[in-house]
Design a protein around this motif. Structure first.
Motif, mmCIF file in Angstrom:
data_model
loop_
_atom_site.group_PDB
_atom_site.id
_atom_site.type_symbol
_atom_site.label_atom_id
_atom_site.label_comp_id
_atom_site.label_asym_id
_atom_site.label_seq_id
_atom_site.Cartn_x
_atom_site.Cartn_y
_atom_site.Cartn_z
ATOM 1 N N VAL A 65 0.862 -1.192 0.000
ATOM 2 C CA VAL A 65 0.000 0.000 0.000
ATOM 3 C C VAL A 65 0.893 1.234 0.000
ATOM 4 O O VAL A 65 2.090 1.146 0.252
ATOM 5 N N TYR A 66 0.309 2.377 -0.298
ATOM 6 C CA TYR A 66 1.021 3.639 -0.095
ATOM 7 C C TYR A 66 0.052 4.634 0.527
ATOM 8 O O TYR A 66 -1.176 4.409 0.524
ATOM 9 N N THR A 67 0.604 5.679 1.105
ATOM 10 C CA THR A 67 -0.243 6.648 1.807
ATOM 11 C C THR A 67 -0.145 8.020 1.158
ATOM 12 O O THR A 67 0.852 8.342 0.502
ATOM 13 N N GLU A 68 -1.195 8.790 1.363
ATOM 14 C CA GLU A 68 -1.231 10.161 0.867
ATOM 15 C C GLU A 68 -1.967 11.012 1.880
ATOM 16 O O GLU A 68 -2.888 10.519 2.553
ATOM 17 N N PRO A 69 -1.576 12.283 2.018
ATOM 18 C CA PRO A 69 -2.305 13.157 2.938
ATOM 19 C C PRO A 69 -3.754 13.327 2.474
ATOM 20 O O PRO A 69 -4.010 13.402 1.279
ATOM 21 N N ASP A 70 -4.686 13.337 3.428
ATOM 22 C CA ASP A 70 -6.104 13.515 3.117
ATOM 23 C C ASP A 70 -6.681 14.426 4.194
ATOM 24 O O ASP A 70 -7.224 13.961 5.186
ATOM 25 N N GLY A 71 -6.508 15.724 4.024
ATOM 26 C CA GLY A 71 -6.891 16.669 5.072
ATOM 27 C C GLY A 71 -6.030 16.421 6.294
ATOM 28 O O GLY A 71 -4.805 16.347 6.183
ATOM 29 N N ASN A 72 -6.671 16.220 7.453
ATOM 30 C CA ASN A 72 -5.880 15.936 8.655
ATOM 31 C C ASN A 72 -5.727 14.430 8.883
ATOM 32 O O ASN A 72 -5.285 14.006 9.938
ATOM 33 N N ARG A 73 -6.091 13.638 7.880
ATOM 34 C CA ARG A 73 -5.913 12.191 7.981
ATOM 35 C C ARG A 73 -4.898 11.730 6.935
ATOM 36 O O ARG A 73 -4.438 12.508 6.112
ATOM 37 N N THR A 74 -4.539 10.444 7.001
ATOM 38 C CA THR A 74 -3.624 9.865 6.019
ATOM 39 C C THR A 74 -4.338 8.724 5.316
ATOM 40 O O THR A 74 -4.753 7.752 5.941
ATOM 41 N N GLU A 75 -4.491 8.904 4.010
ATOM 42 C CA GLU A 75 -5.223 7.932 3.213
ATOM 43 C C GLU A 75 -4.327 6.752 2.839
ATOM 44 O O GLU A 75 -3.126 6.924 2.625
ATOM 45 N N VAL A 76 -4.913 5.555 2.763
ATOM 46 C CA VAL A 76 -4.182 4.355 2.349
ATOM 47 C C VAL A 76 -4.744 3.872 1.013
ATOM 48 O O VAL A 76 -5.959 3.698 0.877
ATOM 49 N N ARG A 77 -3.837 3.673 0.050
ATOM 50 C CA ARG A 77 -4.258 3.171 -1.264
ATOM 51 C C ARG A 77 -3.506 1.900 -1.640
ATOM 52 O O ARG A 77 -2.373 1.692 -1.207
ATOM 53 N N CYS A 78 -4.146 1.084 -2.453
ATOM 54 C CA CYS A 78 -3.520 -0.130 -2.973
ATOM 55 C C CYS A 78 -2.410 0.272 -3.946
ATOM 56 O O CYS A 78 -2.635 1.073 -4.859
ATOM 57 N N ALA A 79 -1.214 -0.297 -3.764
ATOM 58 C CA ALA A 79 -0.075 0.096 -4.595
ATOM 59 C C ALA A 79 -0.159 -0.468 -6.005
ATOM 60 O O ALA A 79 0.530 -0.014 -6.906
ATOM 61 N N VAL A 80 -1.032 -1.464 -6.213
ATOM 62 C CA VAL A 80 -1.137 -2.070 -7.538
ATOM 63 C C VAL A 80 -2.186 -1.364 -8.399
ATOM 64 O O VAL A 80 -1.950 -1.052 -9.559
#
Ligand SMILES: [Zn+2]
Length: 174
Positions: free
Chosen positions: A121-136
């Motif tokens: 997975v990888y993460t990205e800032p999402d406002g004051n949270r950290t979003e998790v996305r599938c790396a594939v």
């Protein structure tokens, strides 16, 4: 006269609605851009058009994975899944989490302290949270918080509908 006006109003609304719908479906969103330098296990990538994802995923999975939606807390049977196995991405079957990293967070969402591989997975800032996305496939999976248990102190708060559970001993279908 009055009914003509009414008819005209209805016609305008209808045409406007169809026009709006047309512009909505005619404007596919570009695929999500991963942050530069992001890798995935085995360099595997699955990139599809919005239309193809819509065909493949059911409505709730599509809303979460492709439109960053969040399922209702407690709505996924995966929250209470306790068998040994692997949680994979519902869109591309990328292995995401092992059952051994799952813990009871009490939030109503399946929670893990670490992904199966750091680049699953990888993460990205999402406002004051950290979003998790599938790396594939870049699908939105959930968010990660820093109030998890040992050994990482992280809580990967996932949408169950964005994952499938493969119990140990069962072959992955697809
Ligand atoms: Zn995926």
């Amino acid at each position: 006269m009055r009914s003509t006006t009414l008819f005209l109003v209805i016609a305008v609304l209808l045409v406007g609605g169809l026009w709006g719908y047309g512009t909505y479906i005619a404007k596919p969103r570009p695929p999500h851009q991963r942050p530069t330098g992001t890798t995935s296990p085995g360099d595997r990538r699955v990139v599809k058009s919005d239309a193809d994802w819509k065909k493949q995923l059911d409505r709730s999975a599509y809303t979460v994975l492709r439109e960053n939606g969040t399922e209702w807390a407690g709505s996924s049977p995966l929250t209470d899944e306790h068998r040994p196995g692997t949680f994979v991405c519902a869109a591309c079957h990328n292995p995401l989490f092992r059952s051994t990293a799952k813990f009871e967070s009490g939030t109503g969402w399946p929670s893990f302290y670490a992904p199966i591989l750091s680049n699953a997975v990888y993460t990205e800032p999402d406002g004051n949270r950290t979003e998790v996305r599938c790396a594939v496939c870049d699908g939105h999976l959930g968010h990660v918080f820093e109030d998890g248990p040992d050994p990482t102190g992280l809580r990967y708060c996932m949408n169950g509908v964005a994952m499938q559970f493969i119990p140990v001993g069962r072959k992955q279908i697809n």
